[in-house]
Structure formats: C-alpha cells, structure tokens
Design a protein around this motif. Sequence first.
Motif, PDB file in Angstrom:
ATOM      1  N   ILE A 166      11.100 -10.167  13.963  1.00 41.70           N
ATOM      2  CA  ILE A 166      12.498 -10.518  13.668  1.00 41.70           C
ATOM      3  C   ILE A 166      13.389  -9.322  13.980  1.00 41.70           C
ATOM      4  O   ILE A 166      13.096  -8.193  13.605  1.00 41.70           O
ATOM      5  CB  ILE A 166      12.648 -10.970  12.198  1.00 41.70           C
ATOM      6  CG1 ILE A 166      14.075 -11.453  11.925  1.00 41.70           C
ATOM      7  CG2 ILE A 166      12.221  -9.902  11.225  1.00 41.70           C
ATOM      8  CD1 ILE A 166      14.213 -12.194  10.596  1.00 41.70           C
TER       9      ILE A 166
ATOM     10  N   ARG B 196      17.597  -8.996   4.114  1.00 47.31           N
ATOM     11  CA  ARG B 196      17.771 -10.304   3.486  1.00 47.31           C
ATOM     12  C   ARG B 196      18.386 -10.119   2.104  1.00 47.31           C
ATOM     13  O   ARG B 196      18.044  -9.168   1.384  1.00 47.31           O
ATOM     14  CB  ARG B 196      16.419 -11.008   3.361  1.00 47.31           C
ATOM     15  CG  ARG B 196      16.527 -12.456   2.920  1.00 47.31           C
ATOM     16  CD  ARG B 196      15.162 -13.128   2.925  1.00 47.31           C
ATOM     17  NE  ARG B 196      15.272 -14.562   2.692  1.00 47.31           N
ATOM     18  CZ  ARG B 196      14.237 -15.378   2.706  1.00 47.31           C
ATOM     19  NH1 ARG B 196      13.021 -14.914   2.938  1.00 47.31           N
ATOM     20  NH2 ARG B 196      14.412 -16.681   2.487  1.00 47.31           N
TER      21      ARG B 196
ATOM     22  N   GLU C 214      20.247 -15.639   6.228  1.00 49.43           N
ATOM     23  CA  GLU C 214      19.267 -16.310   5.377  1.00 49.43           C
ATOM     24  C   GLU C 214      18.429 -17.291   6.201  1.00 49.43           C
ATOM     25  O   GLU C 214      17.203 -17.360   6.031  1.00 49.43           O
ATOM     26  CB  GLU C 214      19.987 -17.048   4.246  1.00 49.43           C
ATOM     27  CG  GLU C 214      19.072 -17.840   3.319  1.00 49.43           C
ATOM     28  CD  GLU C 214      18.100 -17.000   2.540  1.00 49.43           C
ATOM     29  OE1 GLU C 214      17.099 -17.572   2.042  1.00 49.43           O
ATOM     30  OE2 GLU C 214      18.298 -15.763   2.427  1.00 49.43           O
TER      31      GLU C 214
ATOM     32  N   TYR D  60      15.701 -15.489   8.305  1.00 48.40           N
ATOM     33  CA  TYR D  60      14.517 -15.088   7.538  1.00 48.40           C
ATOM     34  C   TYR D  60      13.676 -16.303   7.134  1.00 48.40           C
ATOM     35  O   TYR D  60      12.448 -16.221   7.071  1.00 48.40           O
ATOM     36  CB  TYR D  60      14.938 -14.282   6.310  1.00 48.40           C
ATOM     37  CG  TYR D  60      15.271 -12.838   6.631  1.00 48.40           C
ATOM     38  CD1 TYR D  60      14.263 -11.906   6.834  1.00 48.40           C
ATOM     39  CD2 TYR D  60      16.593 -12.410   6.739  1.00 48.40           C
ATOM     40  CE1 TYR D  60      14.565 -10.585   7.143  1.00 48.40           C
ATOM     41  CE2 TYR D  60      16.899 -11.094   7.050  1.00 48.40           C
ATOM     42  CZ  TYR D  60      15.888 -10.181   7.250  1.00 48.40           C
ATOM     43  OH  TYR D  60      16.193  -8.881   7.567  1.00 48.40           O
TER      44      TYR D  60
ATOM     45  N   ARG E 225      11.410 -17.365   9.970  1.00 47.75           N
ATOM     46  CA  ARG E 225      10.206 -16.529  10.074  1.00 47.75           C
ATOM     47  C   ARG E 225       9.157 -16.944   9.049  1.00 47.75           C
ATOM     48  O   ARG E 225       7.961 -16.776   9.274  1.00 47.75           O
ATOM     49  CB  ARG E 225      10.572 -15.055   9.871  1.00 47.75           C
ATOM     50  CG  ARG E 225      11.207 -14.417  11.086  1.00 47.75           C
ATOM     51  CD  ARG E 225      10.213 -14.270  12.221  1.00 47.75           C
ATOM     52  NE  ARG E 225       9.155 -13.325  11.904  1.00 47.75           N
ATOM     53  CZ  ARG E 225       8.091 -13.121  12.653  1.00 47.75           C
ATOM     54  NH1 ARG E 225       7.919 -13.815  13.748  1.00 47.75           N
ATOM     55  NH2 ARG E 225       7.179 -12.249  12.296  1.00 47.75           N
ATOM     56  N   GLU E 226       9.606 -17.476   7.921  1.00 44.83           N
ATOM     57  CA  GLU E 226       8.651 -17.974   6.930  1.00 44.83           C
ATOM     58  C   GLU E 226       8.044 -19.300   7.381  1.00 44.83           C
ATOM     59  O   GLU E 226       6.840 -19.509   7.267  1.00 44.83           O
ATOM     60  CB  GLU E 226       9.350 -18.161   5.573  1.00 44.83           C
ATOM     61  CG  GLU E 226       9.733 -16.865   4.893  1.00 44.83           C
ATOM     62  CD  GLU E 226      10.492 -17.114   3.596  1.00 44.83           C
ATOM     63  OE1 GLU E 226      10.865 -18.279   3.342  1.00 44.83           O
ATOM     64  OE2 GLU E 226      10.704 -16.154   2.838  1.00 44.83           O
TER      65      GLU E 226
END
Length: 915
Positions: free
Chosen positions: A398, A404, A449, A452, A455-456
Amino acid sequence: MAARKKGPVFRVTGLPALQPDDELNTTLKATIEENLLEEETSKITVSTAIVPSCYDNEHERVALVEFHGGVPMFLSELVDNPLGDWQVEMGDTDISFDCHFFGFTQLYTPKPDAPVTADIIAITGLDGHAFGSWRGKGNLGRMWLRDFLSKDLPCCRTMIYGYNSKLSSHGIDTIMDYGRELIEELKKIRGVQELRKRPLFFVAHSFGGIILAHCLVKAVQTNEDDHPTIASLYRATYGMLLFAIPHKGLVVDDIQKMLAGQDNHPRNALLQQIRAKSDLLAFQLADFKNLIRDRKVVSFYETEQTRQLEFDSESKRWKRTGDFVTAVDTDSALLQLPDHMEEKVPLRADHSLIVKFNARNDQGYRSVRDKLLQFERDAPSLVATRFSQAPSRPKPSIMVPFQRDSAFVGREGILAMIREKHGKEASQDHSRVALVGLGGVGKSQIAIEYAYRVREWAPQTWVFWVHASNATRFKQAYRDIATKVELPGRDDPKADIVQLTYNWLCDERNGRWLMVLDNADDDRVFASPNEATPLASFLPQTHNGWILITSRDLVAAINLVGTKHNIISVDPMAEEDALALLKTRVTVGESSEHDAKALVRALEGIPLAVTHAAAYIAVRELRITVSTYLELFHESEENQAYLLNTQEARDLRRDASVSDAVLTTWQISFEQIRKTKPEAADLLSLMTMFDRQGIPEYLLYDGRNRLQFEDAVAPLTSFSLIRIQTGKQVRQPYGEQVFEMHGLVQLATRKWLELNRQVDRWQKASLRIMAVTFPSGQYETWAICQVLLPHSRKVLTYVSDDDEERLDLATIANNTAWYLLLVAEYAAAENINRSAMVAREKVLGPEHPSTLTSMGNLASTYRNQGRWKEAEELEVQVMETSSKVLGEEHPSTLTSMGNLASTYSNQGRWKEAEE
C-alpha cells in the motif's frame, strides 16, 4: 460370485508404526472382529487398507476401513454423531475411528521403489464429505482418487482434505476461517524443505475452490521468513483441476429455505458470503485470476441441472427431490481467462456427480487422468526452476502517505457504495468511482479508510495514492509508483516514466490495483493543451484496476469517471456521527454533552470544521472547553472567522499542500472559480449578501438572461458551494428553483470579499435588487413577501453613508414593514418603519412625500398596537405637512386626515373624528 455392494468407509488413526503394514493390517482386522457382536460376524465383512500418515509417518499409520453389510454396533455412535470420534483399544494402544475425515488423509502408499513426484490435494465442497463426495454412485462405490489414481499415478502422494462444512451443524466458520484452517494443516504436512519444493496439484470441487483461492492469495502475501511452508505454496503449485467452482457465487435459495425461520442460524453469515453476486467473491476472484495466469488451470463445468433440496416428511430429512436448477452456471464456473491460460471442459453431470466416476474408462475420468499425467510429467523441472530463482517481483503493498485513522467514525454507507460499485466491475471491466463534495467534507478521509480496507479484503491488491491537484504532482506520483514496483528502465534519464508506469498498470500480469486520485479539483490538469498527451490518457481503463477519485468539482469528476452513475455525493456528517467524531478528539463530559451537540450543529457537521475546533480545544484544554468554545463562536462573526482560520494544529491525514484552516479551504475553491468563471464568482458574491437559505432564482438574475444565469450557477453547484433546495416549502412559481449555501461557506465568502475590498460593491447590488423586488406588501403579494422576508431582514442590517443605498434601504424597509403590519407583526414593523422614516428624512428631508409615507406607516403600527397618543402625534404631523406641501385636497393629505380620524374614533373622540 455376486458383485459386492459398497459400504460405509471409516478412517482409523493412531495406529503405531512399530510393525510392518501387513502385520498391522492383520492386527487391526482382529481388533475389529473382537468388537463385533456374535450375530454381526456372519453379516458384516471388513476391508482394510493401511496407508501412510500425512502428519507423522515415522511413528504412525492410518487405515481406511470399509464395512460391507452395515455399520457394526460398536461404531453406531458415529452414525448418530458423524462429526465425532470413537476410541477402541488395540492391545495397549488406543486407536480412533471417525467418518468425518477432518484434516488430511493419504489415500494410498506411493510406489516404494520410486521418488514421490507430486502432492495431489483434493478439497471437497460445501456440505460435502472429504471421502464420500469423490465416490462413485455405482454398486462398487469406487473412489477414483484412491482406486484409480493409485494405478495411474502411483508415484504421487494423493490426499483428501476434510473440514466441517455441514450446513446442519452450528459452525460459525467464514471463508477466511476455512482458509486459515487449510493453511494451518498444510504447514503440518509440508513442513520440511524437501516437501515444500515438491510439485503440488490441487483438485477442488465447488466451495472447495473458494477456500483454495483464499489460501493461495494468502500464500503469495506471506513472508518467506515468517512462514516458509505457506510462502512456498504458490511456487510449488503447478496446476489445478477446478470442478464447478462458484467463482461468482452459488445458488443458495434451497439452502436458505432449509434454514428458514432460523434468522440467527450461524450458517447464514457463510451463505451471505457465497451467494450469487457476492462482493467478497468478486474481490477474491480478481486476485485469484491474477495469481494463476502462469499456472495450469483446467475448469470443468456442469451441463446438467441439479435438484434442489426439499424436505421429506416421512424421513424428516432434506433430500434433493425438488425442482431442477443450475447450481453453478458456466459463467460462474469459468475464470474467463484466455484459452491458453484456462482449459475449459464440459462434463455431462450435475453439480454433485461432476466429481464422481464409476470406472477408469469413464469419459470424465480419462480427461482428469490425462491432465494429471501431463502435470506430473512437466511439473518437476518447472517447479524446481521457480525455487532456484529468487522472487523477481516485489509483493503488492500500500502506498498511502497517511496513517489510518484508528478513530474513524461514520460514513459506512458511502464506503459500502464504493465497494459495491467497484465490486460490480471487478471481474469484467475497468471501474472508476468519484467522491464529490464541498472542501473539508471528508472525501480524502473516506478514501484513506477505503484504501486500508481494500488491503484487508484483498491483500494481493496494490494500493497507490496519486496527488492530482496539478500536473507536477501527478507525474511525481507515477514516478513513485515506478520506484515502488521496481519498474525496469525507471532510472533511464530519457525514459518517459509516466508512459512506463501506465504500461505497467495496464499489464494484467502485474495484478490487481486500486488508485486513489486525490484532489482532482481542476479539470484543466487532465485536459491541458500544454501537455503533448493529456494526463487523462494515462489513467488506465483495464479490468485489473480500480480508480477512486476525490474532487470538489462535479464537472471534473464526471469527465474522469465518464458517467454520473459512478458519482457519490459526500454531504456533511449527520449530527450523531459528527458528535462521535468530536468525541474522538476531545473529552466530552456528561455536563457538556448538550453544548457538544450544539457545537457540531453550529459547525454544520462539516468534518474539517469539527476536527479543527477539536484541535483548538485540545491545545488549550486547561482553559478552553467545548462549552467555552461554543460561547466564543456564537459571540460574533469576527470570532467565528478567527476560530475557523487558525493554523496551529495540523491533521496528519491531510495533504500538507492543502490548508487546514476551514475558511481558507473554501476560499481556494472560490479563487479557482473567480479565475475560470468570473460570472460565477460574481453570483456567489451576490448570494452571500442575502440570507443563506431559500434564495429564489428570480432574485439573482440581475440583468442576466437564462443561459448566462445557468452558466454562472453551474460551477457553484459543481463545487458544492451552493445547493438547490428541495421540498414543498421551497416551491416557487413558474418552476423556478431556490438555492441555499452552508453558513460557514457564506462566512468564508464574505471574509474573502472583505479581504479583497468587495463588500461594498455587492452590498450595494443586493440593496438595489431587493428595493425593486420586494413587493408592496399588499395581500396579493404575501406569498412573495414571505419568501423574500429573510433576505429583506438580512440586507436591512447593512449600514451605508451613500444616499442612493440609504434610499434603497428605506424602500425595502417601507415595503417590508407594511407587510409585517398587515400580518400583525407590529413590533417588527415598528422598528423597520422607524428606520425607513429616519433614512428618508435624512436624505430627502422631512417634507418629502416618501418621508411622509414612512411617518404615516409608523403611525399605523402605533395605532394597531393601541398606542393612540404616539399615533396621533405622528398623524397630525403628517397631515399638517402634507397639507402644506401637497395641498389640502391631495389624495395623500386626505388619507392622512382619514388615518387621524380613525385614531380619534378608536379613542371614542367622536366630535374630533367627525371634524
């Protein structure tokens, strides 16, 4: 000899490896016979096979036991509880029987005089069985992975993998849980260096393919030093046979019917994840496809329909006796990769029978065998080469230059909309979505937000952040991407880095990516004639990439996404969310809860204003509280401007080139509009002079024709500086619209006008317009008066030394007061009338007819309040002056005489009234 019918198969674990397999087999059979009842010995025959343990073959063996003639009584508990185990004593050793086959089970012993060529792992589907799902329906019940592959691929270690996917159980597993469980078991069976480098072939059915995809995506992401076994999985994987995998979701209507009435059934969460058009599956599919482009993939798909589950009232069980449906259609079963990357094979079978072969000459089995033989032949050299070479590509990561926000609140609806729009296009087209809204409304924070979260959800996805406020920053961001992905040729001073980066982004072999294009507020940046190739041309339109744009300008955003359908409007926060945001920055005690709510309302729920106020309070916490800040804020407009323009505290998640001061944020937008569309800036300046809400369209034309007005309005609505009001209460005649603006935006614009010494100009214009627009106040004009009253009251607060402006003020005051008088708002009418009289007396003199009209109107307000003496004094003065200036028979003189008579009459002074 009569053909033997198949029987149930059990697994036996815990067998000691102290004696040869044939002796162990004899001992096991004797132990089983010892546990049979006397009447069972003649009815039940037993077939046993000793196989290696996948986990600890040095000390343990496993047996596969098939009972012909029924399940013996000593194992009847496992019929009632198929997920359990049953222990039996074998000499001084406890062995365990089970029929669930959880974990890995090796199906046969590889050829002893040859090295093992590959591991074959078979993963069954949802509500399937690790052994039974692969077993033919014929009377012999051949399990092809054991009975056929042991002859055709005798040098492979062939294993089945079992997990609890029974829908009737109360498991709470999700796709992630099943993937983690598989990864954990793989660590145990491939934990040494030799095994890690052994070629690996996967065979997956239905939901098993979803688990496999999740596992491989995780494997690519795993660090070699942390988990070498898992990190090696991807390199070791040579090929896979995929049977009816629901890549795009499964038809689960019948399953949901089975769970109907059980809203809290733990399996409902899993069904939501695997349903047709599942967002989660769409994200995973995109990553999986990019991973396996250089792997051998064979996709088998069903060409016959499957019966749905239906409840059988006699047996009290759910059976597949319902209507025929296509459980996994062709579009979902295929990865839709080019033919040279994915072999596509139709099988004449339904969703269950697609992995069941009764004989070695079965057409479907011959296809499977040939693919696996080809894998076995070609895999060793290629896999060995992969392990001999160091990984050549950096792993996706990322590139967001902001941390974050651990205290991020609200905006879940917007985040869900972004994910939905990206998810819909994830597997078939490029996707662009834009967040559009007022500066400071939180667009970039939402984008951070979301980045991130992506990426999860999809850890195999690159995430890039591109500053788009100007061409220089855009190009620098592309250079940073080139460095991050280690793009060849990036160090060549003659290289066109933007073009190279664009080419890399377009290459699907480089995987999935998300690009956040932040602060794309100026349409000219992407369509500048100064650039040989417009920068918009370097935004890829490939189906392996998503672009999320943040912009203040709707027009710029639409030009980048191509359609308004993909525009998401970002409005200020709801009070509840704004309050929660405030509480993440400052302590709000119970006693100040009311003031905290009042503060976020005063700040209109604009996140930048809320965090800015919180920062001001936080650095002065010993003296300033939420309550004192609110008190200071309400004290004056000057205080508001000061508090919202301080630059003491910076937000780490805000671009350093962008001001943290709230008012400055909007003034930047205003300045941009002034340079590109001066007529729009003029319109906003005029609107700032009126009340911020309910500004009717006709009040703003000021000499413009319809087209000129539309051109002036468009940039203001595009930048969210003004909005079109909706609702019954704002309807206007002739379909005209009503506008509004945020109070803080109005304040920012006014302060900009003050800074540029433009207030007097627009104050004068607003007075001139209102003087000719506000009607007489008579009954037939009341509807218009009601709309214009807030604006009239606003402009009447202005103070001027200019005679022309004073007369406009007097005209406005006179008409406004007369309307208020007629609707019985006497106190307000009195004050406004008095101001009109004073202004006209000062400019026109005490004997001017307009001055006398204002005096007469003021007298009327006194008379309607029963203040006879004050009314009489003014009316006498008006009558006498009017007689002197206009003559005794002038209509105005006669009107003033009538008003005085009315005052006498109301006091019972009949004689004077008669005279």
